[in-house]
Scaffold this motif. Structure first.
Motif, short mmCIF file in Angstrom:
data_model
loop_
_atom_site.label_atom_id
_atom_site.label_comp_id
_atom_site.label_asym_id
_atom_site.label_seq_id
_atom_site.Cartn_x
_atom_site.Cartn_y
_atom_site.Cartn_z
N GLU A 73 1.06 -1.32 -0.02
CA GLU A 73 -0.18 -0.42 -0.01
C GLU A 73 0.71 1.36 -0.52
OE1 GLU A 73 -2.16 -4.03 1.63
OE2 GLU A 73 0.02 -2.18 2.35
N GLY A 74 2.00 1.36 0.22
CA GLY A 74 3.03 1.93 0.68
C GLY A 74 3.75 2.86 -0.72
N ASN A 75 3.84 1.44 -1.74
CA ASN A 75 4.38 1.68 -3.08
C ASN A 75 3.54 1.64 -3.78
OD1 ASN A 75 6.69 2.01 -4.15
ND2 ASN A 75 7.88 -0.32 -3.45
N GLN A 113 1.46 11.67 -18.65
CA GLN A 113 0.48 11.22 -19.71
C GLN A 113 0.27 10.25 -20.39
OE1 GLN A 113 1.84 14.45 -20.03
NE2 GLN A 113 -0.29 15.82 -18.98
N GLU A 114 1.16 9.97 -20.87
CA GLU A 114 1.61 8.32 -21.13
C GLU A 114 1.47 7.39 -20.50
OE1 GLU A 114 5.87 8.73 -22.68
OE2 GLU A 114 4.89 9.71 -24.10
N LEU A 115 1.24 7.56 -18.42
CA LEU A 115 1.62 6.19 -17.53
C LEU A 115 0.11 6.23 -17.96
CD1 LEU A 115 3.34 8.02 -14.64
CD2 LEU A 115 4.08 6.93 -15.51
N PRO A 116 -0.26 5.01 -17.06
CA PRO A 116 -2.03 4.07 -17.39
C PRO A 116 -2.65 4.80 -15.83
CG PRO A 116 0.41 2.24 -17.46
CD PRO A 116 0.97 3.34 -16.80
N SER A 117 -3.47 4.91 -16.80
CA SER A 117 -4.71 6.01 -15.41
C SER A 117 -4.19 5.58 -13.95
CB SER A 117 -5.61 5.73 -15.74
OG SER A 117 -6.90 4.70 -16.29
N ILE A 118 -4.19 4.05 -13.89
CA ILE A 118 -4.60 3.42 -12.29
C ILE A 118 -3.18 4.41 -11.87
CG2 ILE A 118 -3.19 1.61 -12.71
CD1 ILE A 118 -5.85 2.28 -10.24
N THR A 119 -2.07 4.43 -12.54
CA THR A 119 -0.27 4.96 -11.83
C THR A 119 -0.65 6.05 -12.32
OG1 THR A 119 0.61 2.81 -12.68
CG2 THR A 119 1.87 4.84 -12.44
N ARG A 120 -1.53 6.70 -12.20
CA ARG A 120 -1.10 8.49 -12.12
C ARG A 120 -1.94 8.50 -11.01
NH1 ARG A 120 -2.92 8.19 -18.07
NH2 ARG A 120 -5.22 9.20 -17.36
N LYS A 121 -3.27 7.92 -11.25
CA LYS A 121 -4.34 8.29 -10.26
C LYS A 121 -3.22 7.54 -8.26
CE LYS A 121 -7.55 5.55 -6.63
NZ LYS A 121 -8.08 4.41 -7.20
N HIS A 122 -2.97 7.09 -8.47
CA HIS A 122 -2.14 6.80 -7.27
C HIS A 122 -0.49 7.83 -7.11
CE1 HIS A 122 -3.25 3.19 -6.72
NE2 HIS A 122 -2.99 2.30 -7.85
N LEU A 123 0.03 7.57 -8.58
CA LEU A 123 0.85 8.76 -8.06
C LEU A 123 0.34 10.51 -7.23
CD1 LEU A 123 3.61 9.49 -9.25
CD2 LEU A 123 3.49 10.67 -11.41
N MET A 129 -1.89 10.72 -5.62
CA MET A 129 -3.04 10.14 -4.23
C MET A 129 -1.59 10.47 -3.36
SD MET A 129 -5.53 7.11 -4.35
CE MET A 129 -4.83 7.05 -2.23
N ASP A 130 -0.02 10.00 -4.62
CA ASP A 130 1.16 9.99 -3.40
C ASP A 130 1.45 12.31 -3.51
OD1 ASP A 130 1.60 7.55 -2.66
OD2 ASP A 130 2.78 7.17 -4.28
N LYS A 131 1.60 12.31 -4.09
CA LYS A 131 1.68 13.68 -4.40
C LYS A 131 0.43 14.90 -3.27
CE LYS A 131 1.58 14.32 -8.84
NZ LYS A 131 1.48 15.16 -10.12
N SER A 132 -0.51 14.49 -3.18
CA SER A 132 -1.31 14.75 -2.51
C SER A 132 -1.04 14.58 -0.88
CB SER A 132 -2.79 14.69 -3.11
OG SER A 132 -3.25 15.38 -4.29
N GLN A 133 -0.65 13.13 -0.84
CA GLN A 133 -0.89 12.83 0.43
C GLN A 133 -1.18 12.42 1.37
OE1 GLN A 133 1.56 16.03 3.18
NE2 GLN A 133 3.36 15.79 1.60
N ILE A 134 -2.22 11.63 0.43
CA ILE A 134 -2.86 10.93 0.22
C ILE A 134 -2.92 9.63 1.24
CG2 ILE A 134 -6.16 9.91 -0.05
CD1 ILE A 134 -5.60 12.40 -1.79
N PRO A 135 -2.79 8.68 2.72
CA PRO A 135 -2.45 8.06 2.89
C PRO A 135 -3.58 6.79 2.16
CG PRO A 135 -4.43 8.48 4.43
CD PRO A 135 -4.00 9.76 3.97
#
Length: 91
Positions: free
Chosen positions: A36-38, A61-71, A73-79
């Motif tokens: 979950e942390g990675n 924009q080239e990243l898969p949508s799920i990866t963009r979502k996780h990235l 969330m990481d940038k927003s510091q959402i746990p």
């Protein structure tokens, strides 16, 4: 395996030794992190495993949508929380 907590399969011995040498040379340390942390790395690995081909991404924009979502969330510091639920029997 790198921290000598697991036995190294013979086919990985040389790779693990090289990783250990690099870690010593740059004075780095390795710590455990739950999936979950990675999520970003995990989603990229899943993409490559599922497609069975090498992938290179140069733009967000080239990243898969799920990866963009996780990235994002990481940038927003959402746990990202691991929850274990109990199954309730309805008998």
């Amino acid at each position: 395996m790198i921290d000598n907590q697991w036995k190294i399969p013979w086919e990985f011995v040389e790779r693990i030794e090289e990783i250990r040498r690099v870690i010593r040379s740059i004075n780095a340390s390795i710590t455990h992190i739950f999936r979950e942390g990675n999520c970003v790395a995990d989603s990229l690995v899943n993409e490559v495993v599922e497609s069975q081909e090498t992938k290179c991404y140069y733009l967000f924009q080239e990243l898969p949508s799920i990866t963009r979502k996780h990235l994002n969330m990481d940038k927003s510091q959402i746990p990202n929380i691991r929850m274990k639920t109990r199954k309730i029997s309805t008998q």
